[in-house]
Design a protein around this motif. Sequence first.
Motif, PDB file in Angstrom:
ATOM      1  N   LYS A   1       6.783   1.966  -2.069  1.00 38.62           N
ATOM      2  CA  LYS A   1       5.534   1.805  -1.564  1.00 38.62           C
ATOM      3  C   LYS A   1       5.139   0.316  -1.773  1.00 38.62           C
ATOM      4  CE  LYS A   1       3.561   6.440  -1.174  1.00 38.62           C
ATOM      5  NZ  LYS A   1       2.671   6.927  -1.275  1.00 38.62           N
ATOM      6  N   ASP A   2       5.354  -0.126  -3.026  1.00 39.63           N
ATOM      7  CA  ASP A   2       4.875  -1.453  -3.415  1.00 39.63           C
ATOM      8  C   ASP A   2       6.221  -2.575  -2.632  1.00 39.63           C
ATOM      9  OD1 ASP A   2       2.751  -0.677  -5.092  1.00 39.63           O
ATOM     10  OD2 ASP A   2       4.192  -0.818  -6.895  1.00 39.63           O
ATOM     11  N   ALA A   3       7.127  -2.225  -2.343  1.00 43.64           N
ATOM     12  CA  ALA A   3       8.225  -3.234  -2.115  1.00 43.64           C
ATOM     13  C   ALA A   3       7.721  -3.302  -0.516  1.00 43.64           C
ATOM     14  CB  ALA A   3       9.595  -2.888  -2.000  1.00 43.64           C
ATOM     15  N   VAL A   4       7.365  -2.639   0.214  1.00 42.42           N
ATOM     16  CA  VAL A   4       7.136  -2.599   1.700  1.00 42.42           C
ATOM     17  C   VAL A   4       5.521  -3.014   2.025  1.00 42.42           C
ATOM     18  CG1 VAL A   4       9.237  -1.279   2.428  1.00 42.42           C
ATOM     19  CG2 VAL A   4       7.034  -0.127   2.025  1.00 42.42           C
ATOM     20  N   GLY A   5       4.922  -2.960   1.187  1.00 44.28           N
ATOM     21  CA  GLY A   5       3.482  -3.219   1.408  1.00 44.28           C
ATOM     22  C   GLY A   5       2.615  -2.020   2.020  1.00 44.28           C
ATOM     23  N   PHE A   6       2.868  -0.969   1.465  1.00 42.70           N
ATOM     24  CA  PHE A   6       2.127   0.406   2.087  1.00 42.70           C
ATOM     25  C   PHE A   6       0.910   0.163   2.184  1.00 42.70           C
ATOM     26  CE2 PHE A   6       0.418   4.659   1.377  1.00 42.70           C
ATOM     27  CZ  PHE A   6       1.034   5.356   2.130  1.00 42.70           C
ATOM     28  N   ASP A   7      -0.039   0.625   3.113  1.00 41.66           N
ATOM     29  CA  ASP A   7      -1.325   0.661   3.427  1.00 41.66           C
ATOM     30  C   ASP A   7      -1.734   2.019   4.022  1.00 41.66           C
ATOM     31  OD1 ASP A   7      -4.058   0.230   3.859  1.00 41.66           O
ATOM     32  OD2 ASP A   7      -3.738  -1.517   5.184  1.00 41.66           O
TER      33      ASP A   7
ATOM     34  N   GLY B   1       2.027 -10.847  14.966  1.00 44.83           N
ATOM     35  CA  GLY B   1       2.596 -10.528  13.638  1.00 44.83           C
ATOM     36  C   GLY B   1       1.836  -9.587  12.653  1.00 44.83           C
ATOM     37  N   ARG B   2       0.922  -8.952  13.247  1.00 46.56           N
ATOM     38  CA  ARG B   2       0.206  -7.793  12.539  1.00 46.56           C
ATOM     39  C   ARG B   2       0.912  -6.552  12.957  1.00 46.56           C
ATOM     40  NH1 ARG B   2      -5.897  -6.854  11.742  1.00 46.56           N
ATOM     41  NH2 ARG B   2      -5.695  -4.846  10.938  1.00 46.56           N
ATOM     42  N   LEU B   3       1.172  -5.608  12.141  1.00 50.70           N
ATOM     43  CA  LEU B   3       1.704  -4.450  12.052  1.00 50.70           C
ATOM     44  C   LEU B   3       0.649  -3.434  12.470  1.00 50.70           C
ATOM     45  CD1 LEU B   3       4.136  -4.387   8.961  1.00 50.70           C
ATOM     46  CD2 LEU B   3       4.729  -4.740  11.226  1.00 50.70           C
ATOM     47  N   LYS B   4       1.234  -2.431  13.428  1.00 56.81           N
ATOM     48  CA  LYS B   4       0.030  -1.355  13.590  1.00 56.81           C
ATOM     49  C   LYS B   4       0.584  -0.072  12.750  1.00 56.81           C
ATOM     50  CE  LYS B   4       0.164  -1.685  18.807  1.00 56.81           C
ATOM     51  NZ  LYS B   4       0.409  -0.759  19.895  1.00 56.81           N
ATOM     52  N   ARG B   5       1.739   0.019  12.108  1.00 56.61           N
ATOM     53  CA  ARG B   5       1.967   1.175  11.396  1.00 56.61           C
ATOM     54  C   ARG B   5       3.495   0.941  10.692  1.00 56.61           C
ATOM     55  NH1 ARG B   5       2.190   7.318  13.446  1.00 56.61           N
ATOM     56  NH2 ARG B   5       4.371   6.459  13.971  1.00 56.61           N
ATOM     57  N   LEU B   6       3.515   1.503   9.437  1.00 55.22           N
ATOM     58  CA  LEU B   6       4.758   1.244   8.989  1.00 55.22           C
ATOM     59  C   LEU B   6       5.474   2.695   8.674  1.00 55.22           C
ATOM     60  CD1 LEU B   6       6.688  -1.058   7.970  1.00 55.22           C
ATOM     61  CD2 LEU B   6       5.424  -1.098   5.674  1.00 55.22           C
ATOM     62  N   THR B   7       6.489   2.764   8.993  1.00 59.46           N
ATOM     63  CA  THR B   7       7.357   4.096   8.606  1.00 59.46           C
ATOM     64  C   THR B   7       8.818   3.759   8.010  1.00 59.46           C
ATOM     65  OG1 THR B   7       6.116   4.976  10.525  1.00 59.46           O
ATOM     66  CG2 THR B   7       8.113   6.238   9.335  1.00 59.46           C
ATOM     67  N   VAL B   8       8.720   4.253   6.483  1.00 60.72           N
ATOM     68  CA  VAL B   8      10.012   3.851   5.742  1.00 60.72           C
ATOM     69  C   VAL B   8      10.556   5.243   5.348  1.00 60.72           C
ATOM     70  CG1 VAL B   8      10.697   2.988   3.808  1.00 60.72           C
ATOM     71  CG2 VAL B   8       9.028   1.850   5.097  1.00 60.72           C
ATOM     72  N   ALA B   9      11.914   5.383   5.537  1.00 62.99           N
ATOM     73  CA  ALA B   9      12.510   6.616   4.773  1.00 62.99           C
ATOM     74  C   ALA B   9      13.583   6.219   4.054  1.00 62.99           C
ATOM     75  CB  ALA B   9      13.174   7.514   6.261  1.00 62.99           C
TER      76      ALA B   9
ATOM     77  N   ALA C   1      14.985  14.241 -10.952  1.00 64.59           N
ATOM     78  CA  ALA C   1      13.812  15.136 -11.173  1.00 64.59           C
ATOM     79  C   ALA C   1      12.650  14.606 -10.471  1.00 64.59           C
ATOM     80  CB  ALA C   1      13.666  14.672 -12.729  1.00 64.59           C
ATOM     81  N   PRO C   2      11.841  15.365 -10.163  1.00 63.07           N
ATOM     82  CA  PRO C   2      10.459  15.048  -9.344  1.00 63.07           C
ATOM     83  C   PRO C   2       9.767  13.809  -9.858  1.00 63.07           C
ATOM     84  CG  PRO C   2      10.453  17.380  -9.799  1.00 63.07           C
ATOM     85  CD  PRO C   2      11.905  16.983 -10.562  1.00 63.07           C
ATOM     86  N   GLU C   3       9.669  13.479 -11.298  1.00 59.67           N
ATOM     87  CA  GLU C   3       9.158  12.350 -11.837  1.00 59.67           C
ATOM     88  C   GLU C   3      10.004  11.304 -11.320  1.00 59.67           C
ATOM     89  OE1 GLU C   3      10.408  14.686 -14.191  1.00 59.67           O
ATOM     90  OE2 GLU C   3       8.763  16.038 -13.797  1.00 59.67           O
ATOM     91  N   GLN C   4      11.408  11.401 -11.407  1.00 60.23           N
ATOM     92  CA  GLN C   4      12.134  10.076 -11.012  1.00 60.23           C
ATOM     93  C   GLN C   4      11.770   9.932  -9.489  1.00 60.23           C
ATOM     94  OE1 GLN C   4      15.905  11.902 -11.962  1.00 60.23           O
ATOM     95  NE2 GLN C   4      16.279  10.198 -13.899  1.00 60.23           N
ATOM     96  N   LEU C   5      11.711  10.977  -8.777  1.00 56.09           N
ATOM     97  CA  LEU C   5      11.490  10.830  -7.320  1.00 56.09           C
ATOM     98  C   LEU C   5      10.119  10.047  -7.169  1.00 56.09           C
ATOM     99  CD1 LEU C   5      12.715  13.941  -5.286  1.00 56.09           C
ATOM    100  CD2 LEU C   5      13.552  11.705  -5.163  1.00 56.09           C
ATOM    101  N   GLU C   6       8.947  10.242  -7.677  1.00 54.14           N
ATOM    102  CA  GLU C   6       7.871   9.755  -7.629  1.00 54.14           C
ATOM    103  C   GLU C   6       7.839   8.250  -8.083  1.00 54.14           C
ATOM    104  OE1 GLU C   6       4.510  10.589  -6.757  1.00 54.14           O
ATOM    105  OE2 GLU C   6       5.700  12.457  -5.837  1.00 54.14           O
ATOM    106  N   ASN C   7       8.693   7.913  -9.162  1.00 55.95           N
ATOM    107  CA  ASN C   7       8.589   6.627  -9.445  1.00 55.95           C
ATOM    108  C   ASN C   7       9.375   5.775  -8.307  1.00 55.95           C
ATOM    109  OD1 ASN C   7       7.590   6.945 -12.170  1.00 55.95           O
ATOM    110  ND2 ASN C   7       9.507   7.333 -13.082  1.00 55.95           N
TER     111      ASN C   7
END
Length: 179
Positions: free
Chosen positions: A46-52, A5-13, A34-40
Motif C-alpha cells: 500500500k505504501d509503495a503504490v500510493g494507496f488512497d 495524469g490523475r488516477l480514478k482508482r488503483l487496483t493491485v494484486a 503467517a497472517p502477521e507477515q501477510l499484514e506487513n
Amino acid sequence: RQPAGRLKRLTVAVLIDNLRVTGEDGAVTETPLAPEQLENITRLVKDAVGFDAARGDSVNVVNASFRGELKPEDILVDKIPLWERPLVRDIAKLLAGLIVLLVLVLSVMRPLVRGLLGSPRPAQQPKLAGPEPVALPAGQAGVPAPLDYEGQIAQARTLVTQDPARVAQVVKTWVGNDE
C-alpha cells in the motif's frame, strides 16, 4: 473533467509463494505465511503504490504455492513437425540458395570465364594421309596428279577420323541429292 495524469482508482494484486524450509533429512517442506507477515506485506505494498481509500483503491495480497506436482500431461512437448520449425525452414532456404548459386556458377559463369580468359586457338588444317604432294617442275601446270583408288580410300579414312562432323554433312548432302 479531471486533469491529465490523475488516477480514478488503483487496483493491485500480489501473489506470494509459500516459505520453503529444508529439514534435517534434506526434505523440503512448504509452509504458508503467517497472517502477521501477510499484514506487513500488505502495508508495504500500500505504501509503495500510493494507496488512497477515499479514491476507492484496493490492494490484495494472497499467499499460495507456486509449485505444484508436475504431471506428465502438464509437460509441454514440442509437437511441431521438423519441417515446420522456423530454424529448419531457414536452413532449407539457405541451402536452396547455395545450390542455385552453385548451379549458376557452374553452368553460366564458368564457361563465360573460360571464353574470356582462354586464348584463341589457331585454326589448323587437317592433314590428309596419303602420299605427299609432289612439286611439279617449273614448266608444268599446277594441277596435281589424280590419286589411285587406294590413295583416295586412305585419304577418306583420315578425313573421317580427323573431322567426322564434316564427313557426316557431306554424306547428308549426297543422300539429299539422290532423292
